[in-house]
Write a protein that holds these residues in place. Structure first.
Motif, PDB file in Angstrom:
ATOM      1  N   TYR A   1      15.265   2.789 -11.191  1.00  0.00           N
ATOM      2  CA  TYR A   1      15.542   3.675 -10.065  1.00  0.00           C
ATOM      3  C   TYR A   1      15.179   2.973  -8.759  1.00  0.00           C
ATOM      4  N   LEU A   2      15.977   3.236  -7.730  1.00  0.00           N
ATOM      5  CA  LEU A   2      15.722   2.636  -6.418  1.00  0.00           C
ATOM      6  C   LEU A   2      15.856   3.706  -5.354  1.00  0.00           C
ATOM      7  N   VAL A   3      15.049   3.618  -4.319  1.00  0.00           N
ATOM      8  CA  VAL A   3      15.211   4.571  -3.213  1.00  0.00           C
ATOM      9  C   VAL A   3      14.836   3.874  -1.904  1.00  0.00           C
ATOM     10  N   GLU A   4      15.623   4.148  -0.864  1.00  0.00           N
ATOM     11  CA  GLU A   4      15.393   3.495   0.424  1.00  0.00           C
ATOM     12  C   GLU A   4      14.354   4.259   1.245  1.00  0.00           C
ATOM     13  N   LYS A   5      13.304   3.563   1.615  1.00  0.00           N
ATOM     14  CA  LYS A   5      12.273   4.059   2.525  1.00  0.00           C
ATOM     15  C   LYS A   5      11.781   5.487   2.237  1.00  0.00           C
ATOM     16  N   PRO A   6      11.254   5.732   1.052  1.00  0.00           N
ATOM     17  CA  PRO A   6      10.745   7.080   0.754  1.00  0.00           C
ATOM     18  C   PRO A   6       9.411   7.345   1.445  1.00  0.00           C
ATOM     19  N   ASP A   7       9.131   8.604   1.753  1.00  0.00           N
ATOM     20  CA  ASP A   7       7.786   8.973   2.218  1.00  0.00           C
ATOM     21  C   ASP A   7       6.814   8.690   1.082  1.00  0.00           C
ATOM     22  N   PRO A   8       5.570   8.328   1.421  1.00  0.00           N
ATOM     23  CA  PRO A   8       4.602   7.970   0.368  1.00  0.00           C
ATOM     24  C   PRO A   8       4.504   9.004  -0.748  1.00  0.00           C
ATOM     25  N   GLU A   9       4.553  10.285  -0.397  1.00  0.00           N
ATOM     26  CA  GLU A   9       4.385  11.287  -1.465  1.00  0.00           C
ATOM     27  C   GLU A   9       5.612  11.379  -2.382  1.00  0.00           C
TER      28      GLU A   9
ATOM     29  N   SER B   1       7.068   4.449  -6.862  1.00  0.00           N
ATOM     30  CA  SER B   1       6.137   3.359  -7.168  1.00  0.00           C
ATOM     31  C   SER B   1       5.738   2.714  -5.839  1.00  0.00           C
ATOM     32  N   THR B   2       5.002   1.621  -5.935  1.00  0.00           N
ATOM     33  CA  THR B   2       4.653   0.881  -4.706  1.00  0.00           C
ATOM     34  C   THR B   2       5.230  -0.528  -4.774  1.00  0.00           C
ATOM     35  N   SER B   3       6.301  -0.684  -5.556  1.00  0.00           N
ATOM     36  CA  SER B   3       6.976  -1.977  -5.682  1.00  0.00           C
ATOM     37  C   SER B   3       8.102  -2.025  -4.643  1.00  0.00           C
ATOM     38  N   ALA B   4       7.915  -2.865  -3.624  1.00  0.00           N
ATOM     39  CA  ALA B   4       8.832  -2.849  -2.476  1.00  0.00           C
ATOM     40  C   ALA B   4       9.745  -4.080  -2.465  1.00  0.00           C
ATOM     41  N   ILE B   5      10.994  -3.864  -2.058  1.00  0.00           N
ATOM     42  CA  ILE B   5      11.941  -4.978  -1.911  1.00  0.00           C
ATOM     43  C   ILE B   5      11.582  -5.736  -0.624  1.00  0.00           C
ATOM     44  N   ILE B   6      11.418  -7.059  -0.752  1.00  0.00           N
ATOM     45  CA  ILE B   6      10.974  -7.817   0.417  1.00  0.00           C
ATOM     46  C   ILE B   6      12.036  -8.796   0.928  1.00  0.00           C
ATOM     47  N   GLY B   7      13.245  -8.301   1.025  1.00  0.00           N
ATOM     48  CA  GLY B   7      14.264  -9.083   1.732  1.00  0.00           C
ATOM     49  C   GLY B   7      14.804 -10.302   1.020  1.00  0.00           C
ATOM     50  N   ARG B   8      14.733 -10.323  -0.302  1.00  0.00           N
ATOM     51  CA  ARG B   8      15.342 -11.412  -1.077  1.00  0.00           C
ATOM     52  C   ARG B   8      16.088 -10.777  -2.247  1.00  0.00           C
ATOM     53  N   TYR B   9      17.363 -11.180  -2.420  1.00  0.00           N
ATOM     54  CA  TYR B   9      18.184 -10.589  -3.484  1.00  0.00           C
ATOM     55  C   TYR B   9      19.102 -11.654  -4.066  1.00  0.00           C
ATOM     56  N   ILE B  10      19.356 -11.566  -5.378  1.00  0.00           N
ATOM     57  CA  ILE B  10      20.505 -12.234  -5.984  1.00  0.00           C
ATOM     58  C   ILE B  10      21.405 -11.095  -6.440  1.00  0.00           C
TER      59      ILE B  10
ATOM     60  N   PRO C   1       0.835  -1.203   0.000  1.00  0.00           N
ATOM     61  CA  PRO C   1       0.000   0.000   0.000  1.00  0.00           C
ATOM     62  C   PRO C   1       0.875   1.261   0.000  1.00  0.00           C
ATOM     63  N   LYS C   2       0.421   2.288  -0.677  1.00  0.00           N
ATOM     64  CA  LYS C   2       1.224   3.508  -0.834  1.00  0.00           C
ATOM     65  C   LYS C   2       1.698   4.069   0.513  1.00  0.00           C
ATOM     66  N   GLU C   3       0.818   3.976   1.523  1.00  0.00           N
ATOM     67  CA  GLU C   3       1.204   4.575   2.815  1.00  0.00           C
ATOM     68  C   GLU C   3       2.305   3.773   3.535  1.00  0.00           C
ATOM     69  N   GLU C   4       2.710   2.640   2.973  1.00  0.00           N
ATOM     70  CA  GLU C   4       3.756   1.840   3.634  1.00  0.00           C
ATOM     71  C   GLU C   4       5.125   1.917   2.962  1.00  0.00           C
ATOM     72  N   THR C   5       5.260   2.780   1.960  1.00  0.00           N
ATOM     73  CA  THR C   5       6.545   2.814   1.236  1.00  0.00           C
ATOM     74  C   THR C   5       7.712   3.199   2.153  1.00  0.00           C
ATOM     75  N   TYR C   6       7.428   3.914   3.219  1.00  0.00           N
ATOM     76  CA  TYR C   6       8.498   4.378   4.119  1.00  0.00           C
ATOM     77  C   TYR C   6       9.190   3.224   4.863  1.00  0.00           C
ATOM     78  N   LYS C   7       8.628   2.004   4.743  1.00  0.00           N
ATOM     79  CA  LYS C   7       9.232   0.860   5.430  1.00  0.00           C
ATOM     80  C   LYS C   7      10.195   0.057   4.543  1.00  0.00           C
ATOM     81  N   TYR C   8      10.237   0.378   3.247  1.00  0.00           N
ATOM     82  CA  TYR C   8      10.927  -0.509   2.296  1.00  0.00           C
ATOM     83  C   TYR C   8      11.846   0.233   1.331  1.00  0.00           C
ATOM     84  N   GLY C   9      12.740  -0.538   0.710  1.00  0.00           N
ATOM     85  CA  GLY C   9      13.421  -0.065  -0.482  1.00  0.00           C
ATOM     86  C   GLY C   9      12.406  -0.139  -1.611  1.00  0.00           C
ATOM     87  N   ILE C  10      12.261   0.957  -2.364  1.00  0.00           N
ATOM     88  CA  ILE C  10      11.232   1.000  -3.416  1.00  0.00           C
ATOM     89  C   ILE C  10      11.914   1.032  -4.799  1.00  0.00           C
TER      90      ILE C  10
END
Ligand code: G1P
Length: 293
Positions: A188-196, A200-209, A164-173
């Motif tokens: 483009y990537l940004v760490e924990k942006p404020d919703p505004e 995007s609302t595509s969040a990194i969920i702790g899995r990477y190669i 959800p848009k209001e949760e972007t501040y918790k994730y790498g987007i």
């Protein structure tokens, strides 16, 4: 294409959200019913073909080392008292993989934790799994889905999901362009942006190669959000030199890094297990009736 053989699992965090439980016990050792969270993460990695697990640990994390080691006294006591079935359960944990432990002496962020593993990883691609998210997919484990994308393109792959848009501040987007179903080329990537400010609302969920080029990128990246060396920032540095992909992970996701997600995970798991499901189902139904008055 090189095989993904090694996985880094950072486990040095304090677990502040679970104090006082985590005063002397690592948050990764908190159980979901009867299995510690960290064991689910290791099982996901092993089921995906990983052979070596590199824990980046800190002080007060010895319980994790003991959990993945043999426990001869316990095995002896269990055998003596006729509880052989438990002997296999506890031995299999240590036989799953090779385990390597690296101490992160200072808590300087996720990027810093990954950098600590450079000498053990060497010059090969590797996986990263964060312990706060459990991803359940028995047919195709979360990190394995990323390995499949790596096999196709040979570059770094980030596991994402829509939040959800209001949760972007918790994730790498991640902002990217779809090239296939569920797969994006990252712009483009940004760490924990404020919703505004979130792109995007595509969040990194702790899995990477990650390709080993991430180590040089980390060394060239300034400290960011929270005064920490952020992996997300280093990925943006890496993005300038090579392409990065993201993949929406399919599966049931549990955010066990906070109290509410943790409670929900326990209930969900208990509702699945043969030895607990009937009891818990009845308990919930009765409780709901009681609460509704
Ligand atoms: C870390 C990463 C963040 C990622 C998140 C997933 O943050 O820095 O980019 O989205 O894990 O759980 P943390 O939750 O450790 O603060």
């Amino acid at each position: 294409m090189e095989k993904i053989r090694k996985a880094v699992i950072p486990v040095a965090g304090f677990g502040t959200r679970f104090l006082p439980a985590t005063k002397a016990t690592p948050k990764e050792m908190m159980p979901i019913v009867d299995k510690p969270i960290i064991q689910y993460i290791v099982e996901e990695a092993v089921a995906s073909g990983i052979e070596t697990i590199i824990f980046v640990t800190g002080r007060h994390k010895r319980a994790i080392e003991d959990h993945f080691d043999y426990a001869p006294e316990l095995e002896y006591a269990l055998t003596k008292s006729g509880k052989e079935e438990y002997v296999n359960i506890i031995r299999e944990i240590s036989d799953m993989a090779d385990f390597v432990y690296i101490r992160q002496k200072e808590q300087l962020g996720l990027g810093h934790a990954i950098l600590m593993a450079e000498h053990v990883i060497g010059n090969e691609p590797f996986a990263v799994l964060l312990g706060d998210e459990l991803i359940i997919n028995n047919e195709n484990p979360g990190i394995h889905q990323l390995i499949e994308v790596y096999r196709k393109f040979g570059k770094s792959v980030l596991g994402t999901t829509e939040v959800p848009k209001e949760e972007t501040y918790k994730y790498g987007i991640v902002e990217g362009t779809f090239i296939e179903d569920h797969i994006r080329l990252v712009n483009y990537l940004v760490e924990k942006p404020d919703p505004e400010e979130a792109p995007s609302t595509s969040a990194i969920i702790g899995r990477y190669i990650l390709t080993p080029d991430i180590f040089n990128a980390l060394k060239r990246t300034p400290f960011g959000k929270g005064g920490e060396l952020q992996l997300t920032d280093a990925l943006m540095t890496l993005r300038k030199d090579e392409v990065i992909y993201s993949k929406d992970i399919e599966g049931i996701r549990h955010d066990t890094g906070n109290k509410l997600g943790y409670i929900k995970a326990i209930i969900d798991f208990a509702l699945e297990r043969a030895d607990t499901k009937d009891f818990v189902r009845e308990l919930i139904i009765n409780k709901a009736r009681e609460l509704e008055g």
